[in-house]
Design an enzyme around this catalytic site. Structure first.
Site, PDB file in Angstrom:
ATOM      1  N   SER A   1       0.812  -1.216   0.000  1.00  0.00           N
ATOM      2  CA  SER A   1       0.000   0.000   0.000  1.00  0.00           C
ATOM      3  C   SER A   1       0.844   1.265   0.000  1.00  0.00           C
ATOM      4  O   SER A   1       0.314   2.360  -0.153  1.00  0.00           O
ATOM      5  CB  SER A   1      -0.911   0.016   1.222  1.00  0.00           C
ATOM      6  OG  SER A   1      -0.127   0.007   2.398  1.00  0.00           O
ATOM      7  N   GLY A   2       2.147   1.116   0.157  1.00  0.00           N
ATOM      8  CA  GLY A   2       3.032   2.274   0.136  1.00  0.00           C
ATOM      9  C   GLY A   2       3.345   2.715  -1.284  1.00  0.00           C
ATOM     10  O   GLY A   2       2.857   2.133  -2.260  1.00  0.00           O
ATOM     11  N   PHE A   3       4.151   3.737  -1.398  1.00  0.00           N
ATOM     12  CA  PHE A   3       4.465   4.270  -2.717  1.00  0.00           C
ATOM     13  C   PHE A   3       5.341   3.311  -3.517  1.00  0.00           C
ATOM     14  O   PHE A   3       5.082   3.046  -4.689  1.00  0.00           O
ATOM     15  CB  PHE A   3       5.156   5.632  -2.590  1.00  0.00           C
ATOM     16  CG  PHE A   3       4.217   6.739  -2.193  1.00  0.00           C
ATOM     17  CD1 PHE A   3       2.835   6.610  -2.310  1.00  0.00           C
ATOM     18  CD2 PHE A   3       4.726   7.944  -1.720  1.00  0.00           C
ATOM     19  CE1 PHE A   3       1.977   7.649  -1.950  1.00  0.00           C
ATOM     20  CE2 PHE A   3       3.872   8.995  -1.364  1.00  0.00           C
ATOM     21  CZ  PHE A   3       2.504   8.843  -1.478  1.00  0.00           C
TER      22      PHE A   3
ATOM     23  N   CYS B   1      17.485   5.418  -3.306  1.00  0.00           N
ATOM     24  CA  CYS B   1      17.189   6.369  -4.382  1.00  0.00           C
ATOM     25  C   CYS B   1      18.266   7.425  -4.534  1.00  0.00           C
ATOM     26  O   CYS B   1      18.829   7.598  -5.627  1.00  0.00           O
ATOM     27  CB  CYS B   1      15.824   7.017  -4.151  1.00  0.00           C
ATOM     28  SG  CYS B   1      15.529   7.546  -2.451  1.00  0.00           S
TER      29      CYS B   1
ATOM     30  N   ASN C   1      12.543   8.518  -8.282  1.00  0.00           N
ATOM     31  CA  ASN C   1      12.865   7.766  -7.062  1.00  0.00           C
ATOM     32  C   ASN C   1      11.982   6.539  -6.856  1.00  0.00           C
ATOM     33  O   ASN C   1      12.395   5.572  -6.228  1.00  0.00           O
ATOM     34  CB  ASN C   1      12.746   8.670  -5.827  1.00  0.00           C
ATOM     35  CG  ASN C   1      11.370   9.292  -5.700  1.00  0.00           C
ATOM     36  OD1 ASN C   1      10.939  10.011  -6.618  1.00  0.00           O
ATOM     37  ND2 ASN C   1      10.662   9.005  -4.640  1.00  0.00           N
TER      38      ASN C   1
HETATM   39  N1  LIG Z   1       9.698   6.220  -1.637  1.00  0.00           N
HETATM   40  C1  LIG Z   1      10.895   6.167  -2.172  1.00  0.00           C
HETATM   41  O1  LIG Z   1      11.253   7.014  -2.982  1.00  0.00           O
HETATM   42  C2  LIG Z   1      11.860   5.075  -1.840  1.00  0.00           C
HETATM   43  C3  LIG Z   1      13.039   5.004  -2.574  1.00  0.00           C
HETATM   44  C4  LIG Z   1      13.965   3.998  -2.277  1.00  0.00           C
HETATM   45  C5  LIG Z   1      13.707   3.106  -1.264  1.00  0.00           C
HETATM   46  N2  LIG Z   1      12.556   3.224  -0.551  1.00  0.00           N
HETATM   47  C6  LIG Z   1      12.355   2.280   0.538  1.00  0.00           C
HETATM   48  O2  LIG Z   1      11.207   1.508   0.269  1.00  0.00           O
HETATM   49  C7  LIG Z   1      10.563   1.208   1.490  1.00  0.00           C
HETATM   50  C8  LIG Z   1       9.125   1.651   1.385  1.00  0.00           C
HETATM   51  O3  LIG Z   1       9.098   3.060   1.155  1.00  0.00           O
HETATM   52  P1  LIG Z   1       7.771   3.814   0.791  1.00  0.00           P
HETATM   53  O4  LIG Z   1       8.154   5.197   0.449  1.00  0.00           O
HETATM   54  O5  LIG Z   1       6.984   3.012  -0.170  1.00  0.00           O
HETATM   55  O6  LIG Z   1       7.047   3.822   2.205  1.00  0.00           O
HETATM   56  P2  LIG Z   1       5.492   3.919   2.540  1.00  0.00           P
HETATM   57  O7  LIG Z   1       4.779   4.607   1.425  1.00  0.00           O
HETATM   58  O8  LIG Z   1       5.418   4.506   3.893  1.00  0.00           O
HETATM   59  O9  LIG Z   1       4.999   2.403   2.590  1.00  0.00           O
HETATM   60  C9  LIG Z   1       5.365   1.513   3.605  1.00  0.00           C
HETATM   61  C10 LIG Z   1       4.605   0.218   3.423  1.00  0.00           C
HETATM   62  O10 LIG Z   1       5.020  -0.715   4.412  1.00  0.00           O
HETATM   63  C11 LIG Z   1       3.898  -1.186   5.176  1.00  0.00           C
HETATM   64  N3  LIG Z   1       4.375  -1.373   6.536  1.00  0.00           N
HETATM   65  C12 LIG Z   1       4.790  -0.397   7.395  1.00  0.00           C
HETATM   66  N4  LIG Z   1       5.240  -0.951   8.547  1.00  0.00           N
HETATM   67  C13 LIG Z   1       5.096  -2.299   8.403  1.00  0.00           C
HETATM   68  C14 LIG Z   1       5.352  -3.405   9.257  1.00  0.00           C
HETATM   69  N5  LIG Z   1       5.881  -3.235  10.481  1.00  0.00           N
HETATM   70  N6  LIG Z   1       5.081  -4.647   8.795  1.00  0.00           N
HETATM   71  C15 LIG Z   1       4.555  -4.829   7.553  1.00  0.00           C
HETATM   72  N7  LIG Z   1       4.281  -3.821   6.710  1.00  0.00           N
HETATM   73  C16 LIG Z   1       4.548  -2.575   7.142  1.00  0.00           C
HETATM   74  C17 LIG Z   1       2.838  -0.096   4.996  1.00  0.00           C
HETATM   75  O11 LIG Z   1       1.510  -0.591   5.023  1.00  0.00           O
HETATM   76  P3  LIG Z   1       0.674  -0.926   6.360  1.00  0.00           P
HETATM   77  O12 LIG Z   1       1.141   0.058   7.401  1.00  0.00           O
HETATM   78  O13 LIG Z   1      -0.778  -0.775   5.969  1.00  0.00           O
HETATM   79  O14 LIG Z   1       1.026  -2.343   6.665  1.00  0.00           O
HETATM   80  C18 LIG Z   1       3.110   0.343   3.559  1.00  0.00           C
HETATM   81  O15 LIG Z   1       2.507  -0.545   2.652  1.00  0.00           O
HETATM   82  C19 LIG Z   1      11.348   1.918   2.586  1.00  0.00           C
HETATM   83  O16 LIG Z   1      12.259   1.051   3.182  1.00  0.00           O
HETATM   84  C20 LIG Z   1      12.073   2.983   1.833  1.00  0.00           C
HETATM   85  O17 LIG Z   1      13.269   3.382   2.461  1.00  0.00           O
HETATM   86  C21 LIG Z   1      11.615   4.166  -0.843  1.00  0.00           C
END
Ligand SMILES: NC(=O)c1ccc[n+]([C@@H]2O[C@H](COP(=O)([O-])OP(=O)(O)OC[C@H]3O[C@@H](n4cnc5c(N)ncnc54)[C@H](OP(=O)(O)O)[C@@H]3O)[C@@H](O)[C@H]2O)c1
Ligand SMILES: NC(=O)c1ccc[n+]([C@@H]2O[C@H](COP(=O)([O-])OP(=O)(O)OC[C@H]3O[C@@H](n4cnc5c(N)ncnc54)[C@H](OP(=O)(O)O)[C@@H]3O)[C@@H](O)[C@H]2O)c1
Ligand SMILES: NC(=O)c1ccc[n+]([C@@H]2O[C@H](COP(=O)([O-])OP(=O)(O)OC[C@H]3O[C@@H](n4cnc5c(N)ncnc54)[C@H](OP(=O)(O)O)[C@@H]3O)[C@@H](O)[C@H]2O)c1
Ligand SMILES: NC(=O)c1ccc[n+]([C@@H]2O[C@H](COP(=O)([O-])OP(=O)(O)OC[C@H]3O[C@@H](n4cnc5c(N)ncnc54)[C@H](OP(=O)(O)O)[C@@H]3O)[C@@H](O)[C@H]2O)c1
Ligand SMILES: [Zn+2]
Ligand SMILES: [Zn+2]
EC number: 1.2.1.38
Lengths: 378, 54, 378, 378, 378, 54
Positions: free
Chosen positions: A29-31, A164, A342
Site C-alpha cells: 500500500s506504500g508508494f 534512491c 525515485n
Molecule cells: N519512496 C521512495 O522514494 C523510496 C526510494 C527507495 C527506497 N525506498 C524504501 O522503500 C521502502 C518503502 O518506502 P515507501 O516510500 O513506499 O514507504 P510507505 O509509502 O510509507 O509504505 C510503507 C509500506 O510498508 C507497510 N508497513 C509499514 N510498517 C510495516 C510493518 N511493520 N510490517 C509490515 N508492513 C509494514 C505499509 O503498510 P501498512 O502500514 O498498511 O502495513 C506500507 O505498505 C522503505 O524502506 C524505503 O526506504 C523508498
C-alpha cells in the site's frame, strides 16, 4: 533509451522467456509497493500472488492506487504470507531484518527495497542506523545497482535494492572513478570501485528530491500547504545514503539534501575537483564507455533546446537514469548531474530490474515505459 | 532571562514555568526542556527525526 | 483597490483613531489563527495579549508561523484566557459554541471565525451540522460580510465572520439580486436580500479551492504527493456553505466544490439564468453601483492582458475580493466569477474588517496589503 | 523580523521623516519594475512620477500588475523622462549603461537594478559580460548590499543594487569571512571582505531559483508546461554572479544554478570547508554578531517544527533574507543556507532599502511586509 | 481498467494482428504530435515513417521530446511528405483543411486531430470558426469518439478525432441521454444521440484544464510565472467545443472553461437537472450499462479513500476516461464528473484508438499504459 | 460472489470472510461491511467526512 537491451542482459533471457514466476509484495500500500504492483501487473514473467497492508487488509489494491482500479486483488495481512517464488519487501527500514527468516520460509528469492541489507557490516549499521537484527544475512545479500554490479546478481537469493539518492549519486560519479578521472587507483569492493581514495579530496553532492521520497505516511511537514513551493533543506548533513555511497565509491562525500516541489524525482548535482586537468572530450569518453550499452542510462550533457542536462521530469515514470556533466574551467571543477524517478529507478524499477537479472529474464522486461512529454511536476 | 544552550541568545520565559515544560528559543528555534525553574535551567529537548526515503 | 475607504467606514474612524484595544486569539496555531496574529501584529489599534494552542503551548508563535519569527509571544493553553477587549476564535466548528459563555467572561467582544454562529436558527444547524449547544446566542450574533450588512456591525458583541466559499459566492451574486436582475422582489433578511425567490430558478455554483481551506491538520488526502496537481471533487453536493448562501440570498444554490493545486484561494463561478434579457451594460451598472465605494471589492470583467477575470492569485495575501462576470448570449446565461484569498477575505481578513467596523476603527486599518505580482500558487 | 530598525538605520531618519521625494521607474512593466512600483506606492516618502514601458505605453500600470489595479498611473515611453529626484532603472543589463548620461540629466540619484554598474572595472565586464559603454561611471557607482556596505550609501548618486543570487550567496557566507572562520586575513574591498584568500580553498555554491528570475519576457523553456515541476540545471558553470561574489568576498566560488518549481525565490546552499576546527557555538556567535542588528536578516539554523532552515517561501514577498547553517563533523564542512525573494531582497526591495539609506529615510520604510503563512509556491 | 478489451474491439483484431502499417505525423513537434510519436513508437502495428516540423527540420525528434531521445528519426518539412498508409495531422485548426487533398495523395487514411473535420456542415464552421476551405470533405469525415460511434470507424478514410473538452463532457453526459434520464426521446445523429431535446433544459458544464491544452507555442499568459497556481477563466462563454457537444448530444450546453495549475488534464463537471426523479441506483445502472465493456472508461462515483470521483491525475498518461456522478437530492441535480488526459484520451490516444478500429487492430494496441501513483501535477 | 448494495456490481470475496470485516467494491469503491458470511451479506460501512473549510 540509449540503445536497446545491453549485451549482458541478453544472456539467459531466451531460456527464461517462457517462464512465469509468482511474486508477492509486502508493504504494497506504500508508494514503492504500489509501484511494484503496477510493474509486476504489466510484467510478462510475473504473476502477483499477494499484496500486504495492515491498514487496508480486505480492500482492493485499486482503493489506494488508481492505476490498479478494477483489479480484483485485495490486500492481505503481512502475517498471512503464502508460498511464492519471489517476495518483494517495500517496508520501512527495520521491518525486513526482523522478518527475514520468515520471508525465506515462504520464498526462494527475497528482494528488499529498504536499507536493511545494503551495507556490508553490522558495524556500519550501528554507525548510520540503529543496529542490525539479522547481521548473518549481510554477507549473503547482493546490493543491486545493476549498472555497476550486474555480474553479482544472477541467482542471488537476497537482493538489497539500492537507495534512491545513492543510486542517483553513484550513477553520476561512477564513470569518473572507473576511468581514473577522480580517485586514482581503484580497488573494487562489492563490484564497486576504489576504497583507497585520498581522504582530502572532496566531493560535494547537493540533492533535490520530491515528496514521494517521504512515503505515503504523511505528517505535518508533508501537507500540501506546507510542502508546496519549497526549497527546504531536510537533511543538511548526515544523510544515511552517505554510507551506501561511500561503501560503493570508496570515498566519503559531503552530502546535502533539499525537498523541492515535485512528487517524483531525485536529482543529484555532484561537484568534483579532479586532481589533474580534464577535457570535455575525456569526460564524454568516460561516460560513453561506462554507459553506452546500458538500457537504462541516458546521457544528457549540454546539447540544445529546453532539456539539456539531466532532469527528473524527463524520466518521470521510467526506469531511466539521466546522467550528464559540465566542465567549469575557471575553478577546475566537474559538475555532474544525474536524475532519476525515485519510485522507479530509485526503488521499484531498480528492484524489478535486479529481479529480472537474478531470474534470467530480459533486463528490460516490464520496464519499457519511456516517459511523457510534456509532464508537470512528475 | 536565560541563555540558550544552542545559540547563546537570551530566552525570555514566562513566570509560571514548570519543570519538564518545552519551550523554544526565539532566535535559533531549538526546543528546550525546562530542567530547573528557579533559576531557570534549559537543555535541548530530545526530538524525533522524519525518515525521508532514507 | 477601487477607491480608498468607503464613506461608511470613515464615520467613527477619527474618534477611535488614537485608541488601542487588547485582543487574544484562540486557535492561533491554525491557518486562520496565524493570519489573525499576523494582521493584529501589524494593526495600528490592536495589542495582542494571548495566542492559544494546546499542541504548541510554551512555544513561540514564530515556531509555527514564519512571518512571526522573532516575536516573543508564546502560545498558552486555551483554558488560561486572560481578560481582553476582543477575543477572536479560530477553532474548528463546535468549539466556540461550547465555550461561548467563558469567552464572554473574559472579553467584551467575541469574533468567531467558525460556522457556529452564522446561521439564524438552531433548526438550520440541525439540518446542516450536528445540533447547536448554545442556541440562545444565535439571535445575538451578527453575521459579518461587511459589503452587505455593514450597518449591523457597529457595537456588535458577537460577530460570526462569513465562511470562505459563502463569501466568494455571495459577493459575486449579490449585485444581481440587489438590482433585480435575478430573484425578483427582494425581502431583506439579516441585512441581506430576497427570501421569496422563485424556487425553480437555478443557480449553479462551481467552486475551486486551495489546500489551506483544510486547515493545518493534514491527513492522507492532503499530503503533498496526493494533493498536488489535483482537480478533485471534494464536496460534490451538500456543502454546508449552501446554508449560509441560501440564508443570505434567499434562494438555494446548486453548489459543488473542487480542490485544485493552490494553497490560498477560493474561486466561485456562478452560472445564472436571468428571467429577462440583460445586457453587459446592465451588468456593469449593477456591479458598479453595488461596489464602487467598497474598499475591498475590485471589478474585473473582461479587459485585456493576462488578468481579465477574477482569479485567486491576483488577490493572494489581500483582503480584496475580485468580482466579475461575462454574458453568454447563446444560452441566456450570466457567468459570475469571484475570487478571494480564503485565509484573508474568507476568514481572518474579514474578521478583522468586521472588528474594525464594530469598534469604530477605519475599515481598512491593518488590511492594506495589495498583493504580489508575479506570484505562484499563492 | 529580528528586532526593529538597526541602529545605523535610525541615524538620519528623523530629519528626513517629513520629506517626500519624486521617483520614476524605467522598465516598470517588468517583474522587478512592477515590484518597485508596488513598493513606492506604499512608501511614506516617495511619490511616483512616471513608469515606463515601450510595449505598454498608454496603458495603466494595473493592466500588467494586478496589485496596482485601480491606480491612475499610465506607462510612458522610456524616452519621455521628466525631472525627478530619484530614477530607478529595472531594465535588462546593457540598457542603463547606454543611457546613464540621460538618466543623470533628469535625476539627482539613479538606482540601477541591472548588472551594469556592479563590478569595479571595465576589464571585469569584458570577462563576464560584453564590454562596458560607460566605464567612467564604474568608480562612482556604489554597490548596494546594505548589510555589508551600508556606510558607503548615504548621499550616493549612482547605486548598483546587488544581484539576486549574489545577494543570497554573499549574505550566507559573509559571517564566515568577517569572523575569520574561512578565508584568513581579510582586506576590505568596496566595504566588503578578503581579497587574499588562499586560492585552493573551495566553496561550492548550489543555487535554486524560481521562474521570476527570468523576467516577464517568457519563451519556450519558461512556458508553464515545460517549466513546471523542474529541477533543471540552467547555469551549470560560469554564472555571471560569480563575478560579483568574488569581487565582494575576495575568493572565487564554484557556482551552479538550478531552476525549480517556484515563482519567487532564490536559495543558496554553500558548502564550505574551513581550515581549522569550528563548533556550532563558533558559528552561532559569528552569525549573531554579524546580523543581530540587521532589520532584514533572520537566522534559522536548526530549531524545531516544519521551518528549520532558511527557505524561500518563508520570506516570499518580504525584504528579509533568512540565513542559517549546519555543521557536518564527518567531513569537516559547514553548510550555509540562505534564502531570499529574488524580486524583493534580490532586486526591488534591496534597491528601495539602498535608496532609503542614500536619502536618509528609515531603512525599513516601505519594506515592512512580513510575509504569509501558509503560502504555496511563493 | 474496467475489464480488458471490449467485445467490439476483439472483432477483427486477429486478422490484423500480424500486419504492420506505415504512418507519418504532421505537426510532430507539438504536444499532441509528440504524443502520437511516442504512442506509435510503442505500437505493435505501426512503423513511423516521417515526423514533420518546420521549426525543427533536421533535428532529431528527441531534441524536443525527451521520451524519444536516442531515436534516430529526424524532423522533415511538412511539404516533403512520402507515401504512407496512415497520416496523422496534429496541426492547429485551419492547416489540415487547406492541405487535405495533398494528404490523400500520400496516404490512404488520414487521422486529423484538429477541429477541421469534426462538424457536419460548413455553416457550423462559419458560426464557430472562420469558414471552411474544403467543405466537401465534411460529409466523408467520421468523428471519432469510439465509445459512442465505434461502428462508424472501420474502414474510414478520414477520421476527425474528438476534441479534448468535448470528449470529457460528452463521455460524462452520454449515459444520461442514452438511458433517457435527460433529454427525452433521442434521435441519433452521427452515431450520437438526441437532437430534439427541449431547449429550456439547461446543462451547465464547468471545465478545468491544464496548460498543455494551449500547445507548445507558449506566450505571455502561459509563462510559468503568470500561469502557476491559477484558477483563471479563459473561455468564460462561447468555447468552440460547444459546437461539437451540441452536435453530438443534440442539446446546447452552458459551457465555461478555467485554466488550473496542472500540465495534462481536462476535467468536466456537468450540472444536470433531470425532468423526473432519479435514484443513485438508476444512475449506476445507466453508467454501468453504457460503459461496462469499454476498455477505456472507468467509473468512479463515491467510494472510499483519497480518489473517490474522477480526477485528471488518476488518468495522467493514459487513454482512460474516468466518469462518475453524484446525486444532489436537495436541488434535484445530478453532478457528473469526467476526467481525461487531454494529450491522450483528448487527442493523441483517441486518434490512435480510432486508427486501431479503422484498421482492424485490437482497440487497446499501443494504449495500455495504466498511469502512475503517486503523481504530481500530471 | 455478492452484489454491491451501492452500484449493483458483483463483488468478489475471499473464502475466509469474517463478519465485521471491511471490504470495498472494485466497481464503485464504496466500503462495505460484511454483515453475514454464509451466504455473504454486505452493507455500506459508515464513514468519517473530512471538514474542508466548511
Ligand atoms: N519512496 C521512495 O522514494 C523510496 C526510494 C527507495 C527506497 N525506498 C524504501 O522503500 C521502502 C518503502 O518506502 P515507501 O516510500 O513506499 O514507504 P510507505 O509509502 O510509507 O509504505 C510503507 C509500506 O510498508 C507497510 N508497513 C509499514 N510498517 C510495516 C510493518 N511493520 N510490517 C509490515 N508492513 C509494514 C505499509 O503498510 P501498512 O502500514 O498498511 O502495513 C506500507 O505498505 C522503505 O524502506 C524505503 O526506504 C523508498
Ligand atoms: N482555513 C480557511 O480557509 C477558513 C476559512 C473560513 C473559516 N475558517 C474557519 O476557521 C476556523 C479555523 O480554521 P483553520 O483552517 O485555521 O483550522 P486549523 O488550521 O485546523 O486550526 C484550528 C486551530 O484551533 C485549535 N483547536 C482545535 N481544537 C480546539 C479545541 N477543542 N479547543 C481549543 N482550540 C482548538 C488548534 O490548535 P490546538 O489543537 O493546538 O489547540 C488550531 O490552532 C474553522 O472554524 C474554520 O471553519 C477557516
Ligand atoms: N527578476 C529578478 O529576479 C531580478 C533580480 C535581480 C536583478 N534583476 C535585474 O533587474 C532588471 C530587470 O529584470 P526583470 O526580471 O524585471 O526583467 P523583465 O521582467 O524582462 O523587465 C524588463 C523591463 O525593461 C523594459 N525594457 C526592456 N528593454 C528596454 C530598453 N531597451 N529600454 C527601455 N526599457 C526596456 C521592459 O519593458 P518594455 O520592453 O515594454 O519597454 C520591462 O519593463 C534586469 O537587469 C535584471 O537583471 C532582476
Ligand atoms: N493540446 C491538446 O490538448 C489538444 C487536444 C485536442 C486536440 N488538439 C488539437 O491538436 C492540434 C495540435 O495541438 P497541439 O497542442 O499539439 O499544438 P502545438 O503544440 O502548437 O503543435 C502544433 C504543431 O503543428 C505544427 N504546425 C503549426 N503550423 C503548421 C503549418 N501551417 N503547417 C504545418 N505544420 C504546422 C507545429 O510545428 P512547426 O511550427 O515547427 O511546423 C507543431 O508541430 C490542434 O489542432 C489542437 O486543436 C490538441
Ligand atoms: Zn537559541
Ligand atoms: Zn459497488
Amino acid at each position: 533509451m540509449t540503445g536497446g537491451a545491453s549485451a549482458a542482459a541478453a544472456t539467459d533471457a531466451d531460456d527464461a522467456a517462457a517462464e512465469t514466476v509468482t511474486a508477492s509484495v509486502v508493504g504494497a500500500s506504500g508508494f514503492a509497493g504500489g509501484e511494484l504492483l503496477r510493474l509486476l501487473a504489466g510484467h510478462p514473467h510475473f504473476d502477483i500472488q499477494q499484496a500486504t497492508s495492515r491498514q487496508n487488509a480486505g480492500k482492493s489494491v485499486g482503493s489506494t492506487h488508481p492505476p490498479l482500479r478494477g483489479t480484483e486483488l485485495r490486500y492481505t495481512e503481512p502475517t498471512d504470507l503464502e508460498s511464492v517464488d519471489v517476495l518483494f519487501a517495500a517496508t520501512p527500514h527495520g521491518v525486513s531484518m526482523g522478518r527475514i527468516d520468515e520471508f525465506f520460509e515462504v520464498a526462494d528469492t527475497v528482494v528488499d527495497l529498504s536499507a536493511d541489507f545494503r551495507l556490508d557490516t553490522a558495524a556500519q549499521y550501528d554507525a548510520w542506523y540503529d543496529g542490525h537484527d539479522a547481521p548473518a544475512y549481510l554477507a549473503k545479500a547482493e546490493y543491486a545497482l545493476p549498472e555497476l554490479n550486474r555480474a553479482n546478481l544472477p541467482g542471488a537469493d537476497l537482493i538489497a535494492s539500492g537507495g534512491c539518492n545513492a543510486t542517483a549519486t553513484i550513477l553520476g560519479l561512477y564513470p569518473l572513478f572507473e576511468h581514473g578521472i577522480f580517485g586514482g587507483e581503484t580497488g573494487a569492493t562489492d563490484g564497486g570501485v576504489a576504497d583507497e581514495v585520498g581522504g582530502d579530496e572532496r566531493i560535494v553532492v547537493d540533492v533535490k528530491v520530491g515528496s514521494s521520497e517521504g512515503g505515503a505516511g504523511g505528517g505535518a511537514a508533508s501537507s500540501h500547504a506546507e510542502r508546496s513551493g519549497v526549497v527546504r533543506p531536510y537533511a543538511p548533513t548526515g544523510h544515511r545514503h552517505e554510507a551506501e555511497i561511500e561503501q560503493f565509491l570508496g570515498t566519503p562525500v559531503a552530502f546535502t539534501c533539499h525537498a523541492v516541489d515535485m512528487v517524483r524525482g531525485a536529482s543529484a548535482t555532484s561537484h568534483v575537483f579532479p586532481d589533474g586537468p580534464v577535457s570535455k572530450g575525456d569526460l564524454w569518453s568516460a561516460y560513453r564507455e561506462s554507459y553506452e550499452d546500458e538500457p537504462f542510462v541516458r546521457l544528457a550533457a549540454g546539447g540544445s533546446g529546453v532539456y539539456r542536462y539531466p532532469e527528473p521530469k524527463a524520466v518521470a515514470g521510467t526506469n531511466v537514469a539521466e546522467v550528464g556533466f559540465e566542465l567549469d574551467p575557471s575553478n577546475e571543477r566537474v559538475v555532474v548531474f544525474s536524475a532519476i524517478d525515485n519510485v522507479m529507478k530509485g526503488s521499484a524499477g531498480q528492484a524489478v530490474h535486479a529481479a529480472n537479472i537474478a531470474l534470467g529474464f530480459a533486463e528490460t522486461a516490464g520496464l519499457d515505459f519511456a516517459g511523457l512529454h510534456p509532464v508537470g511536476s512528475p | 532571562m536565560t541563555t540558550c544552550p544552542e545559540c547563546g541568545a537570551d530566552v525570555t520565559l514566562h513566570d509560571d514555568l514548570e519543570a519538564g515544560e518545552i519551550v523554544d528559543c526565539t532566535t535559533c528555534g531549538v526546543e528546550l526542556e525546562v530542567i530547573e525553574t528557579a533559576p531557570p535551567v534549559l537543555d535541548r529537548a530530545p526530538e524525533l527525526e522524519e525518515d525521508w526515503g532514507e
